[in-house]
Write an enzyme that holds these catalytic residues in place. Structure first.
Site, short mmCIF file in Angstrom:
data_model
loop_
_atom_site.label_atom_id
_atom_site.label_comp_id
_atom_site.label_asym_id
_atom_site.label_seq_id
_atom_site.Cartn_x
_atom_site.Cartn_y
_atom_site.Cartn_z
N SER A 39 6.84 70.23 29.95
CA SER A 39 8.17 69.78 30.41
C SER A 39 8.41 68.28 30.20
O SER A 39 9.52 67.81 30.41
CB SER A 39 8.37 70.13 31.89
N LYS A 51 11.45 68.82 41.15
CA LYS A 51 11.58 67.65 40.27
C LYS A 51 12.83 66.85 40.62
O LYS A 51 12.80 65.61 40.66
CB LYS A 51 11.63 68.11 38.81
#
Length: 790
Positions: A671, A714
């Site tokens: 990611s 996140k």
């Protein structure tokens, strides 16, 4: 005239004057000395060895005092000699003659110091009486020796005779032999005899107690047998009271028919068995377990849905999905009457309330709560139990928990299910498959019980920090509910409405004694903790309240007010800066977003260029997937060099170094792809990256931005760090529904599908596309290093 006699060393015994002994000799020198003495005047000297282990002792290995003895008779057999010896007198050996097949020593007979005083007579009488007392306490002495001691003897003879039968060490007997003062020798022998009498008295006392216990046990057995006989004669009962009690419990247990039949057989077997048979204890324990399980006992299910929802809201702030699932279960249960218990799995970072909500669920459902921690369990028998054949066998944790609950439908929490291990004793997670499968657990089989138990009414709740370590077969049986980290606002409300009251009560403080302002709480959240949950935050509040409690205990009467300004007085200097973003935009550095077990976090990607041969250097303890992301990013840039305004051969003269700070922390996953690509392009084009932009997304060789996981955590981390814009993959736009509203309000989101869109947002100015530029090989480094990620 000097007198020489054969000297024979003795390993661990002393021959006293005026005593008879039978000794066996086998050493060659001892045999030669005996033969020589027996064929001459039959006198020989016996001396104790200093070290009993020596086979060939020299004169220096022997004591200087010994006993002159007479050989009464001697018998030879199989290379050994048995001799009857009578001690004559004490001797001192002045020197030894050499060049003989045995030790020959010059001896001097030692005279004794003796005066016939009343004190010595009294000592002799006392010693005789004490010896008689020792005999009565059980001391074993040869009858002839006893008669010699009890007959008329001189004080010296009495001391030697008694000394010869005492349980003394050889060195202690040697001291008695060397003592020529008769009075002192009598006192020492009396003292040694007194110690022996004390030991004999203790032994007699122990033997007496043991005998009493044995007699009591035998008496009880006899009386019980008589009682049974009397009961049979009266025709009252064929079974004892224990069997009656077991049958009463069996009647009340309301077991299934086949299990009741098995239990009756075990009770019958017990009734026919002697109570001292070891197997009777095993059967008794087995029956206790069978009869104490709640086969038909269950908590009532007349719970109001609205009341249950109110209870859940009272105990926990947020966690809407969990509460919604519990309320749905209650609603279906109310309408359908009966349904299989759900198997819920709460997954999230530590400290977010996974374990504590289990108790709230039980309270909301009005059921008993059982918690079993599975962390570190490696033995399958911990879940399924041990076979009855093993000593100390017990049922597994699940059956034990059901027994402790006392009902067949408790809320059963299996904590830390992701930390179950496996070794040579089996795999506990495989044993959980049956218990956590609604289609099978109506007949859960425990190795100890050997009968099926219905777990279908149990509401199982499991907790885990990560799903990766849970085997796929077990994960498939779980209904997974994700717990994200709390936002700053959620933490504030949790502290304000729940934890502060709890901590004040536990520290014995009231609102009249202490006040912590809202600004102080927010200051503590921002500057003293950085976590997904609230455990560390609760510890900080406890630290403040401990100091206030000390002040109150010391006599402070005024109310203590904790404000934003005086928090450092209680907790020390600020530990965490309010934001983690850079102070200015940097070339070759981007901000990525990461997911960890403790929730979300941000990480910095640093890129430096230096003269070289086209190498890609990767540091920061990156995992294989993250290394491949770096290689894919560089390949994408090289393939699109012309569009990015770069020389097509730029890579031949440069080395690219990609580093992710906090090198001791392992990092992995795809990611960070777009963050790595952005940082490298920034370094190559010398265009700074906007420090207020965070990004997450996987990048392909064609520049496509792919979907990632853990978006909620996140985004919360980005909000906590002070970022303003977050670039996310377009496919992740749907996941923004799970993000708290206060976070969505403060952040600007840019869903993208291609790397070009990322660069348009992340870089401070647009790239001059299609125009090649020569790259300087001057290394690009940061003016100031980024702060460490907490």
């Amino acid at each position: 005239m000097d007198k020489f006699v054969p000297i024979i060393p003795i390993r661990d015994g002393i021959i006293f004057p005026n005593t008879d002994s039978v000794l066996t000799f086998g050493r060659p020198k001892s045999l030669a000395a005996l033969e020589y003495a027996f064929h001459n005047d039959r006198t020989v000297g016996f001396v104790l060895q200093k070290n009993a282990k020596l086979n060939e002792p020299t004169p220096s290995d022997l004591y200087s005092f010994g006993t002159l003895s007479h050989i009464e008779r001697m018998i030879k057999s199989d290379g050994e000699i048995n001799a009857q010896i009578r001690g004559l007198s004490r001797i001192k050996i002045d020197k030894y003659q050499e060049n003989h097949p045995f030790l020959l020593g010059k001896i001097v007979e030692v005279s004794e110091n003796f005066n016939d005083s009343p004190e010595i007579k009294a000592l002799c009488n006392h010693l005789t009486n004490e010896f008689r007392k020792a005999m009565n306490l059980g001391k074993f002495v040869d009858f002839l020796v006893f008669m010699n001691i009890m007959s008329e003897n001189t004080p010296s003879q009495l001391a030697d005779l008694v000394a010869s039968v005492l349980d003394l060490k050889p060195a202690e007997k040697q001291l008695l032999l060397e003592d020529v003062d008769v009075k002192r020798r009598l006192e020492k022998v009396t003292e040694f005899l007194a110690k022996e009498i004390k030991v004999l008295e203790i032994e007699r006392r122990i033997a007496s107690k043991t005998q009493e216990r044995f007699e009591k046990g035998a008496r009880e057995v006899m009386l019980r047998e008589r009682l049974k006989t009397i009961e049979k004669e009266l025709g009252e009962s064929d079974e004892d009271s224990e069997v009656k009690e077991l049958l009463t419990k069996l009647k009340n247990a309301k077991m299934p028919e086949e299990i009741e039949e098995k239990t009756r057989k075990e009770i019958k077997k017990l009734s026919q068995m002697n109570q001292f048979n070891p197997e009777a204890g095993y059967i008794r324990n087995y029956l206790d377990w069978l009869l104490s399980l709640p086969w038909a006992v269950e908590s009532k299910s007349n719970v109001n849905v609205k009341i249950a929802e109110k209870i859940l809201n009272e105990d926990h702030y947020g966690l809407e999905k969990v509460k919604e699932r519990i309320v749905e279960y209650l609603a279906v249960h109310k309408l359908a009457g009966k349904m299989k218990g759900p198997i819920l799995c709460f997954v999230g970072p530590p400290g977010v309330g996974k374990t504590s909500i289990g108790k709230s669920i039980a309270r909301a459902l009005d059921r008993k709560f059982v918690k079993v921690s599975l962390g570190g369990i490696r033995d399958e028998a911990e879940i399924r139990g041990h076979r009855r054949t093993y000593v100390g066998a017990l049922p597994g944790r699940i059956i034990q928990g059901i027994k402790d609950a006392g009902t067949k439908n408790p809320v059963f929490m299996l904590d830390e299910i992701d930390k179950v291990g496996a070794d040579f004793r089996g795999d506990p997670s495989s044993a959980l498959l049956e218990a956590l499968d609604p289609e099978q657990n109506f007949a859960f089989s425990d190795h100890y019980l050997e009968v099926p138990f219905d777990l279908s009414d149990v509401m199982f709740v499991t907790t885990a920090n990560v799903l990766d370590t849970i085997p796929p077969a077990l994960r498939d049986r779980l209904e997974i509910i994700q717990f994200a980290g709390y936002t700053q606002e959620e933490k504030f409300k949790i502290i304000k409405n729940f934890l502060l009251k709890k901590q004040m009560e536990s520290h014995g403080l009231t609102k009249q004694k202490v006040e912590i302002t809202d600004k102080a709480i927010r200051f503590i959240i921002d500057h003293y903790t950085r976590e997904a949950g609230v455990r560390s935050l609760e510890r900080q509040m406890a630290a403040i309240l401990r100091k206030i409690a000390k002040m109150v205990a010391e006599g402070k009467k005024a109310k203590v007010v904790v404000t934003e300004k005086n928090v450092p007085k209680f907790l020390g200097p600020i530990k965490i800066s309010s934001t983690l973003i850079e102070k200015k935009d940097e070339v070759g550095m981007s901000t990525g977003l990461a997911w960890t077990e403790a929730g979300g976090d941000i990480l910095f990607i640093e890129v430096a260029l230096m003269p070289g041969k086209g190498q890609l250097i990767l540091t920061g303890q990156l995992g294989d997937v993250m290394k491949e992301s770096c290689q894919a990013a560089l390949s994408y840039i090289r393939a699109r060099a012309e569009q990015l305004g770069l020389n097509e051969k730029f890579f031949q003269k440069l080395d690219v170094h990609v580093h992710v700070p906090e090198g001791a922390v392992p990092k992995d996953g795809p990611s960070a792809g777009i963050a790595i690509t952005t940082a490298i392009i920034s370094a190559l084009t010398k265009i700074p990256v906007n420090r207020k932009v965070g990004m997450t997304g996987e990048v392909t060789l064609r520049g496509r931005v792919l979907e990632i996981g853990g978006l909620k955590e996140k985004v919360i981390a980005a909000h906590r760090a002070g970022l303003k814009t977050v670039i996310i993959p377009k496919e992740n736009k749907k996941d923004l529904e799970d993000v708290p509203k206060e976070v969505l309000k403060d952040l600007h989101f840019m869903p993208v599908s291609h790397m070009d869109e990322v660069l348009d947002v992340a870089l401070d100015k647009p790239i001059k596309r299609g125009r090649q530029q020569e790259l300087s090989v001057r290394p690009i480094l940061h003016a100031t290093p980024p702060p460490a990620v907490d």
